[in-house]
Design an enzyme around this catalytic site. Structure first.
Site, PDB file in Angstrom:
ATOM      1  CG  HIS A  37      -2.040  -1.103   0.836  1.00 41.15           C
ATOM      2  ND1 HIS A  37      -1.916  -2.387   1.291  1.00 41.15           N
ATOM      3  CD2 HIS A  37      -3.133  -1.075   0.026  1.00 41.15           C
ATOM      4  CE1 HIS A  37      -2.924  -3.101   0.804  1.00 41.15           C
ATOM      5  NE2 HIS A  37      -3.674  -2.333   0.041  1.00 41.15           N
ATOM      6  CD  GLU A  80      -9.715  -7.873  -3.045  1.00 38.28           C
ATOM      7  OE1 GLU A  80      -8.717  -7.237  -3.415  1.00 38.28           O
ATOM      8  OE2 GLU A  80     -10.437  -7.503  -2.119  1.00 38.28           O
ATOM      9  CG  ASN A 118      -2.971  -4.693  -6.878  1.00 42.35           C
ATOM     10  OD1 ASN A 118      -2.583  -4.708  -8.038  1.00 42.35           O
ATOM     11  ND2 ASN A 118      -3.344  -3.598  -6.255  1.00 42.35           N
ATOM     12  CG  ASP A 119      -5.275  -8.609  -2.437  1.00 45.74           C
ATOM     13  OD1 ASP A 119      -4.191  -8.938  -1.933  1.00 45.74           O
ATOM     14  OD2 ASP A 119      -5.933  -7.635  -2.049  1.00 45.74           O
ATOM     15  CB  CYS A 171      -9.936  -1.302  -9.266  1.00 47.73           C
ATOM     16  SG  CYS A 171     -10.273  -2.535  -8.015  1.00 47.73           S
TER      17      CYS A 171
HETATM   18  C1  PEP Z   1      -6.353  -5.311  -5.470  1.00 50.53           C
HETATM   19  O1  PEP Z   1      -6.172  -6.224  -4.662  1.00 50.53           O
HETATM   20  O2  PEP Z   1      -6.073  -5.399  -6.687  1.00 50.53           O
HETATM   21  C2  PEP Z   1      -6.896  -4.036  -5.020  1.00 50.53           C
HETATM   22  C3  PEP Z   1      -7.204  -3.084  -5.873  1.00 50.53           C
HETATM   23  O3  PEP Z   1      -7.032  -3.857  -3.678  1.00 50.53           O
HETATM   24  P1  PEP Z   1      -5.813  -3.438  -2.708  1.00 50.53           P
HETATM   25  O4  PEP Z   1      -4.606  -3.156  -3.561  1.00 50.53           O
HETATM   26  O5  PEP Z   1      -6.269  -2.269  -1.931  1.00 50.53           O
HETATM   27  O6  PEP Z   1      -5.637  -4.675  -1.873  1.00 50.53           O
HETATM   28 MG    MG Z   2      -7.047  -6.088  -2.694  1.00 53.94          MG
END
Ligand code: PEP
Ligand code: MG
Length: 592
Positions: free
Chosen positions: A194, A433, A456-457, A504
């Site tokens: 993050h 995710e 991402n996850d 996203c």
């Molecule tokens: C993701 O996991 O792709 C996401 C957008 O959420 P975060 O990066 O906040 O975990």
């Molecule tokens: Mg995420």
């Protein structure tokens, strides 16, 4: 340091070139001893007592708040910190440092704290006790802050400088960013941590995993960071400086050129319109999003207010925050993601204790459903903000159908509680995710209004690669065909049920991933604001029929690298004029 041009290479995170002075961020830096050993002993002792008393009041308040919201089991975690503050042995040692060694209060406290932590960390193999060292660091920082504002004053020295650290927590980054830092270089750090995501959002050039830099670099040295290719040059010579000044100007020109397409639509050559939205973490980013041509906020990560405070904000605090975003983005919509605490979002250290596998543990919707009060209060604030603009709710970390059903029940219940207008509909979507969610997306699609793929996850859970662990970062690839198959399945199931799908995660802004995602049928891409113009340029230069062919090939390749090679050959040649953005030349070309 005599040698010129000491070159380091790391992983590029956030683009941008900056030449400036270094600031080595050290959390536990000792303040110098007072001049000539003259210390007003009584004054130092009084200050020490006051700092301990203030820290105790603060922890007691936090304990009460946590107790009210999460229950006694969680608030009791803070008892260790209170016991530490009341420890007679500790007080005796600090007093001894002040009275006999003539140290000032901060120094006396820090030297005892450091010995305490060192002895725990080095002399015990007991994991539990090692974890306690973290508690002591935490309370230590609180007392130090009270004594001298060292954290604050140390951070103030970073103004306009390039920050170098082993790693940075999100709170530290947020504090540093207020000082207008001009770059971040970390010895560790993760691509999709993050801290990295927020640095990108704030448009701060950043390079991570620059091994060894802390052992050669001190504060106030000349340094260059090139966030395009992860190069860091310590002590650059005149020639190198000139070269990088020129590159910096070229890069800024290219960015400005791209901003020229800000007001155009993101429509492919064959007429398919893609919604380009922004990911934000704080209301102030809405201006950056609008400036870069975002059509709405596709992901509003709402954790930071919780993390900054250390406990859940009040409904009004939440509402005031959401209201700013809703008003600024009007008439476009904002997707407010309900709080995704846990994993690497630090709040959980205090509230939830340590978990062995935090990314697989209590996180996101799991915490919200278990601690309903946190969820209900946030939903109240979101519903209230939906009365002044176009707001959608999004649930993170969903892994089962039942979680969504339960969350919907609670939302309905909150609507009744606050007399939400019956004729008003608010869209409820979920993040995809977790692989299980993608695999049951046929069952999830009928009960939600949209999907947003958190790549991402999804990548970390599909490939079993911790998104923050540099040792396995070579395996982390959102273009891996396993991840792409799950994305395809999700999009197909969404469209069969007539709902839309966005992406996203960081992948949405990756020039190599955009053609693939378009080919798989995605309807919206939501990303760090700065990347929107580049994404728009790519979309406007492609056709969906061309993208479908690329996506089909990508699904059949063995790995993501083959997809990148494939795309490099074809599509990116169109963007040769944007050489500083797409093709940062090789490191050796860059440095004389
Ligand atoms: C993701 O996991 O792709 C996401 C957008 O959420 P975060 O990066 O906040 O975990
Ligand atoms: Mg995420």
């Amino acid at each position: 340091m005599k040698t010129n041009n000491i070159i380091f290479r790391g992983i590029p995170i956030s683009q941008g070139i900056y030449l400036g002075k270094s600031f080595v961020f050290n959390r536990y830096k000792l303040m110098p001893r007072s001049k000539n050993g003259i210390v007003d002993i009584d004054r130092e002792l009084q200050q020490l007592q006051k700092a301990f008393d203030d820290a105790k009041v603060e922890i007691e308040e936090m304990k009460k708040h946590i107790g009210d919201i999460l229950g006694k089991k969680y608030s009791d975690i803070l008892n260790a910190q209170i016991l530490f503050l009341e420890d007679n042995e500790l007080h005796k040692l600090i007093k001894l440092n002040i009275e006999e060694k003539r140290m000032n209060a901060e120094m006396a406290f820090k030297s005892v704290l450091r010995n305490y932590i060192n002895s725990i960390e080095t002399q015990t193999s007991n994991e539990y006790l090692k974890d306690r060292a973290l508690d002591f660091k935490d309370i230590g920082m609180r007392v130090i802050d009270k004594l001298s504002g060292i954290l604050t004053s140390n951070i103030k020295e970073s103004r306009n400088k390039i920050v170098i650290s082993d790693d940075l927590s999100l709170t530290e980054l947020l504090k540093l960013s207020r000082e207008k830092i001009t770059g971040i270089i970390l010895e560790n750090g993760g691509k999709t941590s993050h801290c990295s995501i927020v640095a990108k959002a704030l448009e701060i050039p950043m390079t991570i995993q620059v091994k060894g830099i802390l052992s050669v670099l001190k504060s106030d040295k000349n340094i260059i960071i090139d966030g395009r290719n992860g190069v860091v040059i310590v002590n650059p010579n005149e020639n190198t400086r000139r070269q990088f000044e020129k590159k910096k100007m070229e890069y800024i020109d290219e960015l400005n050129d791209l901003k020229g397409i800000r007001d155009l639509e993101a429509t492919t050559m064959d007429g398919v319109k893609i919604n380009l939205a922004a990911n934000i973490e704080m209301p102030l980013e809405v201006d950056i999003a609008l400036h870069n041509g975002a059509r709405g906020i596709g992901l509003y990560r709402t954790e930071f207010l919780y993390i900054e405070k250390g406990y859940p904000p009040t409904i009004n605090e939440l509402y005031m925050d959401y209201k700013q975003v809703v008003e600024k983005i009007n008439p476009n919509s904002v997707i407010i993601r309900t709080v995704d605490l846990g994993a690497d979002k630090l709040f959980h250290d205090i509230y939830l204790g340590k978990e062995h596998n935090p990314f697989l543990g209590w996180r996101g919707i799991r915490i919200c459903l278990a601690k309903e009060k946190i969820f209900r209060e946030q939903i109240k604030a979101i519903l209230k903000s939906s009365l002044i603009g176009d707001v959608k709710i999004m649930l993170p970390m969903v892994s089962t159908v039942e979680e969504v059903e339960r969350a919907r029940e609670i939302i309905d219940d909150v609507k009744k509680e606050i007399d939400y207008p019956e004729d008003k509909h608010i869209d409820i979507g979920i993040m995809i995710e977790v692989p299980s969610a993608a695999l049951v997306s046929d069952k999830l699609a009928p009960i939600v209004d949209f999907f947003s793929i958190g790549s991402n996850d999804l990548t970390q859970y599909t490939l079993a690669v911790d998104r923050n662990n540099y040792r396995v970062s070579y395996l982390y690839d959102s273009l891996h065909p396993s991840v792409l198959s799950l994305i395809k399945m999700t999009i197909d199931n969404a469209h069969k049920n007539s709902i839309w799908v966005g992406v996203c995660g960081e992948m949405a802004a990756d020039p190599f991933a955009i053609p693939v995602l378009l080919g798989l049928g995605v309807d919206e891409l939501s990303m760090t604001p700065l990347n929107i113009p580049i994404a728009k340029k790519i979309i406007r230069t492609m056709s969906i029929s061309e993208a479908k062919i690329i996506a089909d090939r990508a699904l059949k390749f063995n790995n993501g690298e083959q997809t990148r090679e494939d795309i490099k050959k074809g599509v990116l040649e169109k963007f040769i004029s944007l050489k500083n953005i797409y093709f940062p030349r090789s490191v050796n070309d860059d440095i004389i």
